[in-house]
Design a protein around this motif. Sequence first.
Motif, short mmCIF file in Angstrom:
data_model
loop_
_atom_site.label_atom_id
_atom_site.label_comp_id
_atom_site.label_asym_id
_atom_site.label_seq_id
_atom_site.Cartn_x
_atom_site.Cartn_y
_atom_site.Cartn_z
N ASN A 47 -7.20 31.58 111.50
CA ASN A 47 -6.70 32.59 110.55
C ASN A 47 -5.20 32.60 110.31
O ASN A 47 -4.77 32.98 109.23
CB ASN A 47 -7.13 34.00 111.02
N LYS A 50 -3.25 31.26 107.12
CA LYS A 50 -3.76 31.59 105.78
C LYS A 50 -2.74 32.42 105.00
O LYS A 50 -1.80 32.98 105.57
CB LYS A 50 -5.10 32.34 105.93
N HIS A 83 -4.24 25.09 108.12
CA HIS A 83 -5.38 25.67 107.41
C HIS A 83 -5.01 27.06 106.95
O HIS A 83 -4.87 27.92 107.80
CB HIS A 83 -6.58 25.69 108.34
N GLN A 90 -9.06 35.71 101.86
CA GLN A 90 -7.92 36.05 102.72
C GLN A 90 -6.61 35.80 101.96
O GLN A 90 -5.63 35.29 102.51
CB GLN A 90 -8.01 35.32 104.06
N ASN A 131 -8.73 24.84 99.64
CA ASN A 131 -9.93 25.24 100.38
C ASN A 131 -10.95 25.84 99.40
O ASN A 131 -10.62 26.74 98.63
CB ASN A 131 -9.55 26.28 101.45
N GLU A 132 -12.17 25.31 99.46
CA GLU A 132 -13.33 25.89 98.76
C GLU A 132 -13.12 26.11 97.25
O GLU A 132 -13.31 27.21 96.75
CB GLU A 132 -13.76 27.19 99.46
N GLU A 237 -15.16 22.13 110.37
CA GLU A 237 -15.49 23.49 110.83
C GLU A 237 -16.92 23.56 111.38
O GLU A 237 -17.66 24.51 111.11
CB GLU A 237 -15.34 24.49 109.67
N TRP A 277 -15.96 24.96 114.97
CA TRP A 277 -15.30 26.20 114.53
C TRP A 277 -15.37 27.23 115.64
O TRP A 277 -16.06 28.22 115.59
CB TRP A 277 -15.89 26.70 113.22
C1 XIL Z 1 -13.17 32.41 109.05
C2 XIL Z 1 -12.60 32.86 110.38
O1 XIL Z 1 -13.20 32.10 111.42
C3 XIL Z 1 -12.85 34.33 110.59
O2 XIL Z 1 -12.20 34.78 111.77
C4 XIL Z 1 -12.33 35.13 109.41
O3 XIL Z 1 -12.67 36.49 109.55
C5 XIL Z 1 -12.92 34.59 108.10
O4 XIL Z 1 -12.64 33.20 107.99
N1 XIL Z 1 -14.49 28.64 105.85
C6 XIL Z 1 -13.15 28.50 106.14
C7 XIL Z 1 -12.56 29.26 107.27
O5 XIL Z 1 -12.48 27.65 105.53
O6 XIL Z 1 -11.22 29.62 107.02
C8 XIL Z 1 -13.37 30.49 107.60
O7 XIL Z 1 -12.82 31.07 108.79
C9 XIL Z 1 -14.83 30.14 107.76
C10 XIL Z 1 -15.37 29.58 106.47
#
Ligand code: XIL
Length: 316
Positions: A47, A50, A83, A90, A131-132, A237, A277
């Motif tokens: 986290n 971010k 990351h 977030q 990301n995503e 992850e 993860w």
């Molecule tokens: C997750 C974390 O592990 C949690 O603690 C947080 O509350 C939410 O995010 N994909 C991602 C990660 O790229 O950043 C995410 O991590 C999980 C899904």
Amino acid sequence: TQKLNTVAKSAGKTYFGTATDNSELSDSAYIAILNDGTMFGQITPANSMKWDATEPSRGSFTFTQGDQIANLAKSNGQLLRGHNCVWYNQLPSWVSSGGFNAATLSSIVTTHCSTVVGHYKGQTYAWDVINEPFNDDGTWRTDVFYNTLNTSYVPLALNAARTADPATKLYINDYNVEYAGAKSTALQNLVKSLKSAGTPLDGVGLQYHMISGSMPGGLASNIQAFTSLGVEVAITELDIRMTLPPTAAKYAQQKTDYQTVISACKSVTGCIGITIWDWTDKYSWVPSTFSGQGAACPWDATYLKKPAFDGIVAGL
Ligand code: XIL
């Protein structure tokens, strides 16, 4: 007892690593295992790098928490994965609901990526710059970045990151791209178009948040589809969840599933590393995110290794 990073390196991989989080670092039993660089040769902050953590208000950057993870990696001799730079989630509301025009948001993205990647210059192996970006059907996620900048935010962020730290590897990271389908194809097409435009891009991160007993087929050929485009692949992850409570049979299935994922990565030279993860069910994000699901990690909540651990070793 086998050490995962040692076994992964013997198998030709660059590292075996884990996510971790600042709130976990005061747990001495946890830290004793996390700090073992032969077990984990790489860490990712779950986290603290971010956007909401690093630039909670515009132009005001805070790196205290991220630095704690970066310093831990350094003192443990572990690689560090940044990351992430640009993600719809977030994301502080000053960005997500800012109502900025394209020129202003472009400058905000450039400043954010330059500053965060630049702060960790020389300290990271790689960064998840984007990301995503996609929906599950392969269309672009209509977040503030896409809605304002169309796809231009992707090369913008990648170029800013390259300038800020020329040595770190720049990645796009996503989920449900671990197997063939519309979303994986969309990501492959993005890689092709970025490469042909000369945009800096070194790797694709496949997240691998999977469900035990529902492992898709063709994992290795999907990884190969990315590496054949001239990028490396990392499993970024990995966790494999089950319906709670666990049973011996569910643990046995999970062991098989871990082995399936790890052996897919092992079989493709360009799949360079694997990150779980978090390594213990005690701190997994799964139960709070997927109702009734959990037990997704290779160690249980009391730090005992599960059959999944042996599945990882067997896959390497
Ligand atoms: C997750 C974390 O592990 C949690 O603690 C947080 O509350 C939410 O995010 N994909 C991602 C990660 O790229 O950043 C995410 O991590 C999980 C899904």
